[in-house]
Design a protein around this motif. Structure first.
Motif, PDB file in Angstrom:
ATOM      1  N   GLY A 291       0.797  -1.225   0.000  1.00 23.58           N
ATOM      2  CA  GLY A 291       0.000   0.000   0.000  1.00 23.58           C
ATOM      3  C   GLY A 291       0.827   1.272   0.000  1.00 23.58           C
ATOM      4  N   GLU A 292       2.164   1.180  -0.095  1.00 30.00           N
ATOM      5  CA  GLU A 292       3.021   2.364  -0.112  1.00 30.00           C
ATOM      6  C   GLU A 292       3.904   2.354  -1.353  1.00 30.00           C
ATOM      7  OE1 GLU A 292       5.336   2.726   3.401  1.00 30.00           O
ATOM      8  OE2 GLU A 292       3.653   3.316   4.673  1.00 30.00           O
ATOM      9  N   THR A 293       4.363   3.528  -1.746  1.00 27.34           N
ATOM     10  CA  THR A 293       5.291   3.644  -2.874  1.00 27.34           C
ATOM     11  C   THR A 293       6.706   3.975  -2.411  1.00 27.34           C
ATOM     12  OG1 THR A 293       4.715   5.994  -3.115  1.00 27.34           O
ATOM     13  CG2 THR A 293       3.457   4.401  -4.435  1.00 27.34           C
ATOM     14  N   GLU A 294       6.832   4.484  -1.199  1.00 32.50           N
ATOM     15  CA  GLU A 294       8.147   4.851  -0.676  1.00 32.50           C
ATOM     16  C   GLU A 294       8.946   3.593  -0.334  1.00 32.50           C
ATOM     17  OE1 GLU A 294      10.111   7.357   3.054  1.00 32.50           O
ATOM     18  OE2 GLU A 294       7.940   7.351   2.712  1.00 32.50           O
ATOM     19  N   GLN A 295      10.228   3.574  -0.712  1.00 34.89           N
ATOM     20  CA  GLN A 295      11.070   2.411  -0.461  1.00 34.89           C
ATOM     21  C   GLN A 295      11.666   2.468   0.941  1.00 34.89           C
ATOM     22  OE1 GLN A 295      14.787   1.673  -2.820  1.00 34.89           O
ATOM     23  NE2 GLN A 295      13.611  -0.051  -3.639  1.00 34.89           N
ATOM     24  N   GLN A 296      11.676   1.324   1.606  1.00 37.35           N
ATOM     25  CA  GLN A 296      12.254   1.212   2.940  1.00 37.35           C
ATOM     26  C   GLN A 296      13.623   0.534   2.838  1.00 37.35           C
ATOM     27  OE1 GLN A 296      10.491   2.612   5.392  1.00 37.35           O
ATOM     28  NE2 GLN A 296       8.861   3.030   3.889  1.00 37.35           N
ATOM     29  N   GLY A 297      14.426   0.691   3.869  1.00 32.87           N
ATOM     30  CA  GLY A 297      15.751   0.062   3.882  1.00 32.87           C
ATOM     31  C   GLY A 297      16.136  -0.402   5.271  1.00 32.87           C
ATOM     32  N   ALA A 298      16.867  -1.486   5.351  1.00 31.93           N
ATOM     33  CA  ALA A 298      17.338  -2.002   6.639  1.00 31.93           C
ATOM     34  C   ALA A 298      18.548  -2.896   6.386  1.00 31.93           C
ATOM     35  CB  ALA A 298      16.240  -2.787   7.355  1.00 31.93           C
ATOM     36  N   LYS A 299      19.342  -3.083   7.421  1.00 30.47           N
ATOM     37  CA  LYS A 299      20.464  -4.012   7.366  1.00 30.47           C
ATOM     38  C   LYS A 299      20.197  -5.172   8.325  1.00 30.47           C
ATOM     39  CE  LYS A 299      24.342  -1.045   6.015  1.00 30.47           C
ATOM     40  NZ  LYS A 299      25.711  -0.574   6.391  1.00 30.47           N
TER      41      LYS A 299
END
Length: 474
Positions: A291-299
């Protein structure tokens, strides 16, 4: 002063004086020694004129050469440590009596965290034969990953995790490989093994410690399917506010800085496997919440586990996803292939259950565990512990009740008939050959001795033990 225990080798020269001097000196440091465990080399006589003490227990060990470091270490690991692992009173070890090899072995055991928590090492001397004995604490405690792990396990005795310094060759090889692979950053790790061998426990204890005390976020694939699995992993936007709340950010987000442990990976839906492929491409994992377009990031590091044989797992998973997660593979052997570790496994399971007293042990129980197939591995030991408690009165465990408990245990599946693996005839024969090769190596010590005992070539056993699962015949 509380009750305390002293452990030491019997001194060959001036044995009674060495022991009495150590007891006097420890008393001068405020320690009340009410029990002495005196280790005696088998074949030597117990020193005469031992000091007057209410509880001096001698323990004989078959050590032909007391200067052999490897033999001393092996005997103490296998025979002494199980006897003292459940000590509740403080333990003191006088490392001075014995050979220089024995001194070194005491230090190695202490450095590896093998003794019960709080154990103190002492060095005793009597420079003047007519003067008072002296004793000083040995301040030698370098922290190693092994000692740190054992310290953590001691704080959580309800978790029956494996000792990373296993006695069985096959388990030790698997855990050594796991220790090497777990130190490789960013590369997924695949852990294989039968139901109940402790894959989750190994990840939450050993792997987490080796990766620097990282937190573990567990996702069991057998619980959710389809979009439910995707929402749980990736997170999802709030339907009203169109952004993820703290509770909906997903397990990938929660695993940031730690380990994402995907258990029962064979049950992960194929669509979800394909969605995870881009996440695994870089050191920084990137994805979009549902439901989102923004990309998330994690290590985070990825660890997967399965109870399927490798070839069957490869057929079950998406080919690209399998290739990504299977660079580093470790198979944990079943308990029946690790007979030297069964007593330690049993002791840990007993403590995990929280049952009172020391774990029962007898030749009858040992023989039953060695002969059982243990198809459910640790879970079979847990079930046996519960049956024993149901039959065991306060005090000693009579032989008649031992037999009753073991008969009930066997009748409920400890040794199912016809346990020959799974798959086609060819696959089952291969499974049996591999188990036979591993058992023979463990039983007879070397590949050469095992081949001689089975009247076959050493190379044949080595090939059988590699465990490359055959495909079905056309």
């Amino acid at each position: 002063m509380s009750s305390e225990t002293l452990l030491c080798w019997a001194s060959v020269n001036h044995g009674p004086q060495v022991l009495s001097g150590a007891l006097e000196a420890l008393a001068g440091h405020g320690h009340s020694i009410e029990r002495v465990l005196l280790l005696v080399q088998e074949g030597r006589e117990v020193p005469e004129d031992l000091p007057q003490h209410p509880r001096i227990e001698t323990i004989a060990f078959a050590v032909a050469d007391p200067t052999d470091h490897a033999t001393l270490y092996k005997i103490l690991r296998e025979e002494l440590l199980p006897q003292i692992s459940a000590l509740e009173e403080p333990l003191h070890v006088n490392i001075s009596p014995g050979t220089p090899a024995m001194h070194a072995v005491w230090l190695v055991l202490a450095t590896g965290g093998a003794f019960p928590p709080g154990t103190r090492l002492w060095s005793s001397q009597r420079p003047d034969p007519e003067g008072p004995a002296r004793i000083a604490p040995v301040e030698f405690a370098p922290t190693t990953w092994l000692s740190a792990l054992r310290a953590d396990l001691a704080q959580t005795p309800q978790r029956a995790a494996y000792d990373p310094e296993a006695l069985s060759a096959v388990r030790r090889a698997a855990l050594d490989r796991l220790a090497r692979y777990a130190r490789v950053p960013g590369v997924p790790l695949l852990i294989l093994g039968e139901r109940g061998v402790g894959k989750t426990r190994v990840v939450e204890s050993l792997v987490a410690k080796l990766k620097g005390d990282r937190h573990v976020v567990t996702f069991s694939c057998g619980h959710l399917k389809g979009e439910g699995a995707e929402a749980l992993l990736f997170g999802h936007a709030d339907r009203l506010q169109h952004k993820a709340s703290a509770a909906d950010k997903g397990l990938l987000h929660k695993a940031d800085g730690g380990i994402l442990f995907v258990d029962e990976v064979q049950d992960l839906p194929r669509d979800t496997q394909r969605l995870l492929l881009p996440v695994l491409q870089g050191r920084v994992r990137r994805w979009r919440r549902l439901g989102e377009t923004e990309q998330q990031g994690a290590k985070f590091d990825l660890v997967c586990a399965s109870n399927l044989p490798l070839a069957e797992l490869e057929k079950t998973l998406d080919p690209d996803f399998f290739d990504r997660i299977a660079h580093l593979q470790v198979e944990l052997p079943p308990l029946r292939d690790c007979p030297a570790d069964l007593r330690d496994d049993w002791s840990r399971v007993w403590r995990e259950t929280g049952f009172p007293g020391e774990p029962p042990w007898s030749p009858t129980l040992e023989r039953a565990l060695m002969e059982a197939r243990l198809p459910r591995n640790i879970r079979d030991l847990q079930r046996l512990a519960a049956i024993i408690v149901s039959t065991r009165p306060d005090g000693p465990w009579p032989v008649s009740l031992q037999r009753q408990a073991l008969e009930e245990w066997r009748a409920t599946g400890a040794s199912p008939p016809g346990d020959f693996g799974t798959g086609t005839r060819k696959q089952r024969l291969h499974w049996f050959q591999r188990r036979l090769a591993l058992w023979a190596k463990e039983r007879y010590g070397t590949w050469q001795a095992a081949a001689s005992e089975l009247a076959c070539d050493e190379s044949t056993l080595r090939v059988d033990a590699k465990g490359e699962f055959p495909t079905e015949s056309k």
